[in-house]
Design an enzyme around this catalytic site. Structure first.
Site, PDB file in Angstrom:
ATOM      1  N   ASP A  67      23.429 -36.041  52.943  1.00 56.19           N
ATOM      2  CA  ASP A  67      24.034 -36.021  54.282  1.00 56.19           C
ATOM      3  C   ASP A  67      22.983 -36.096  55.389  1.00 56.19           C
ATOM      4  OD1 ASP A  67      23.027 -33.490  53.720  1.00 56.19           O
ATOM      5  OD2 ASP A  67      24.953 -32.477  53.789  1.00 56.19           O
ATOM      6  N   HIS A 137      31.370 -25.015  51.033  1.00 58.76           N
ATOM      7  CA  HIS A 137      31.183 -26.465  51.175  1.00 58.76           C
ATOM      8  C   HIS A 137      30.045 -26.947  50.275  1.00 58.76           C
ATOM      9  CE1 HIS A 137      28.207 -26.165  54.848  1.00 58.76           C
ATOM     10  NE2 HIS A 137      27.544 -26.169  53.715  1.00 58.76           N
ATOM     11  N   GLU A 142      33.592 -29.929  54.071  1.00 56.05           N
ATOM     12  CA  GLU A 142      34.097 -28.626  54.486  1.00 56.05           C
ATOM     13  C   GLU A 142      35.431 -28.340  53.785  1.00 56.05           C
ATOM     14  OE1 GLU A 142      32.061 -26.848  56.016  1.00 56.05           O
ATOM     15  OE2 GLU A 142      31.228 -27.721  57.841  1.00 56.05           O
TER      16      GLU A 142
HETATM   17  P1  PGA Z   1      21.202 -23.583  52.794  1.00 58.55           P
HETATM   18  O1  PGA Z   1      22.439 -24.536  52.993  1.00 58.55           O
HETATM   19  O2  PGA Z   1      20.471 -24.076  51.584  1.00 58.55           O
HETATM   20  O3  PGA Z   1      20.362 -23.736  54.045  1.00 58.55           O
HETATM   21  O4  PGA Z   1      21.727 -22.192  52.599  1.00 58.55           O
HETATM   22  C1  PGA Z   1      23.263 -24.810  51.892  1.00 58.55           C
HETATM   23  C2  PGA Z   1      24.426 -25.661  52.322  1.00 58.55           C
HETATM   24  O5  PGA Z   1      24.964 -25.449  53.419  1.00 58.55           O
HETATM   25  O6  PGA Z   1      24.825 -26.540  51.541  1.00 58.55           O
END
Ligand code: PGA
Length: 241
Positions: A67, A137, A142
């Protein structure tokens, strides 16, 4: 789903590296699906150390990232393309031409999604690394995202904007939209490696492993994947032990 519980972040990263190293060793032309965020940084550090110490080569490897924030590109140090360069690509022998991510600055966003989907059709991930959001997510899919979704533009939820604001000077700077691979593109990977650490991920990890398979918890779709490994620390595993 195979579940590996590590004692802490460092051990989680060690175990994740073992899974990744096996894929690259077995196939020097592997397609690696990569993720951004705090969670995979320890894995990327170990890939760099292994490259420096043992000469593991990424010359023939290619990558697809999950993404990118809409509106950001390499000129922004908050963009995911910048993250991938500074946390991994600039420190291994990968050819940047073989690295792929959505173009956050694309003028025609629908055309950019189509381009990325076409590309993914030709590049099945040998392994897809994932983090998990506190709301369940994966990538920027989401809650409520259809399991059949492919690359699309999303409006980020308030919870994701808040979680990610720690990377920005203030919450108002967090982009409100992003490009993301869809759940179908993720499920298409031959192998999934999902990582989680910290108590704030415990509920999401419960939904991933033990909850109903439901679009309300996007990560729960991974229960249907034939080769999915979760590596998490004790804190994130609190509700599944
Ligand atoms: P993070 O994000 O590794 O910064 O906790 C994970 C995500 O939102 O997929």
């Amino acid at each position: 789903m195979k579940v590996i519980i590590a004692k802490d972040y460092e051990e989680m990263s060690d175990k994740a590296f073992d899974v990744m190293a096996e894929v690259v060793k077995n196939n020097p032309k592997a397609v690696l699906g990569l993720a951004t965020g705090s969670t995979p940084v320890g894995l990327y550090k170990r890939m760099i150390q292994d490259h420096e110490k043992n000469g593991t080569s990424y010359k023939n490897v290619s990558t697809v990232n999950l993404d990118e924030y809409a509106g950001l590109d390499y000129s922004s140090d908050q963009s995911y393309v910048y993250f991938m360069r500074t946390n991994l690509f600039d420190h291994i022998d990968i050819d940047l031409k073989n690295t792929n991510i959505e173009n956050g600055k694309a003028a025609d966003r629908a055309a950019e999604c189509e381009r990325y989907n076409k590309l993914l059709e030709t590049m099945k991930q040998d392994i897809q690394v994932l983090g998990i959001g506190s709301n369940g997510h994966i990538a920027f899919n989401e809650p409520g995202t259809p399991f059949g979704s492919v690359t699309h533009i999303v409006d980020l939820t308030e919870s994701t904007i808040k979680d990610n604001s720690r990377m920005f000077r203030n919450v108002d700077e967090v982009p409100r939209q992003a490009f993301t691979m869809g759940l179908k593109n993720i499920m298409n990977a031959k192998k999934i490696l999902i990582l989680a650490n910290g108590a704030n991920k415990a509920r999401a990890v419960y939904g991933l492993v033990r909850g109903d398979v439901t679009e309300a918890v996007p990560a729960s779709v991974l229960q249907l994947h034939p080769d999915c490994t979760l590596v998490c620390d004790e804190a994130a595993a609190a509700l599944i032990k």
